[in-house]
Design an enzyme around this catalytic site. Sequence first.
Site, PDB file in Angstrom:
ATOM      1  N   GLU A  40       7.022   0.283  -3.808  1.00 18.58           N
ATOM      2  CA  GLU A  40       7.921  -0.449  -2.106  1.00 18.58           C
ATOM      3  C   GLU A  40       6.708  -1.322  -1.672  1.00 18.58           C
ATOM      4  OE1 GLU A  40      12.497   0.687  -1.337  1.00 18.58           O
ATOM      5  OE2 GLU A  40      10.238   1.712  -0.798  1.00 18.58           O
ATOM      6  N   LYS A 113      17.017  -1.324  -7.014  1.00 18.11           N
ATOM      7  CA  LYS A 113      16.999  -0.455  -6.602  1.00 18.11           C
ATOM      8  C   LYS A 113      18.723   0.271  -6.282  1.00 18.11           C
ATOM      9  CE  LYS A 113      16.122   2.375  -2.403  1.00 18.11           C
ATOM     10  NZ  LYS A 113      14.741   2.384  -0.858  1.00 18.11           N
ATOM     11  N   CYS A 158      12.698   4.634  -4.048  1.00 15.83           N
ATOM     12  CA  CYS A 158      12.425   5.479  -3.363  1.00 15.83           C
ATOM     13  C   CYS A 158      13.964   6.020  -3.085  1.00 15.83           C
ATOM     14  CB  CYS A 158      11.857   4.336  -1.913  1.00 15.83           C
ATOM     15  SG  CYS A 158      11.581   4.912  -0.424  1.00 15.83           S
TER      16      CYS A 158
END
Length: 271
Positions: A40, A113, A158
């Site tokens: 990321e 995301k 994440c």
Amino acid sequence: MKVAALQMVSGTQREANLAVARGLLEQAARAGAELAVLPEYFCAMGMRDTDKLALREAAGEGVVQAFLARAARELQMWVVGGTLPLQTAHPQRVHNTTLVYAPSGECAARYDKIHLFRFDNGREHFDEGRVIEAGSAPMHFDLQARTGHTWRIGLSVCYDLRFPELYRLHARAGADLLLVPAAFTHTTGQAHWELLLRARAVENLSYVLAAAQGGLHENGRRTWGHSMVVEPWGRVAASLPEGAGVVLAELDAGRVRQVRAQLPALEHRVL
């Protein structure tokens, strides 16, 4: 299939980060990796959250997207571009986007995301929602390995790691490999990173490949690192604690079939 999780300690300058990323991608290609995953924010870790706005790209064009496409084509492997900032309709927001490039150089998948990190322990303060616009749709793609086996690969980023329902959707779609590019903080990573990665592997009887930021960054932030590949039974196959580097592992489709036959937990779902 040999895979590579690429760990970085990205700074504030995009071109310098891309140079490091290219070196790691070349190292992975020389080692025979068919799939390489960047972390990321691989292209930049800014001094402020709003620094992402200056680096945002329109979908299908831009410096970072051209870099990823060229690397996949020249190195003849699948490249997953961690995340990069892509434009939204809002001038003060970006998507935190994972892009997947096939060896042809074509973009094969995009994932924005979904879950946005917010954390405040009195000393550290993070709120991705200040600048990032959340995505809304899970995404997976298919990769035909050199062996002929087709891997179904689920995408996540994440903080998504804390939401098992996303990974169960991937498993229900047939995913046997789950990707987690990340920039976990040192505080949260030390407490939960490996625990969560191994849990997602065990719950879904899938391989998990996590490519992380790992070290002290130019902006003062410290990330946990420990990029790793986890097997479907929960064993960590390979890991790198800190610093830039390449984590290599061999994935075995037969192992996924074996553990799912021995413990058919995915067939036992009730809810």
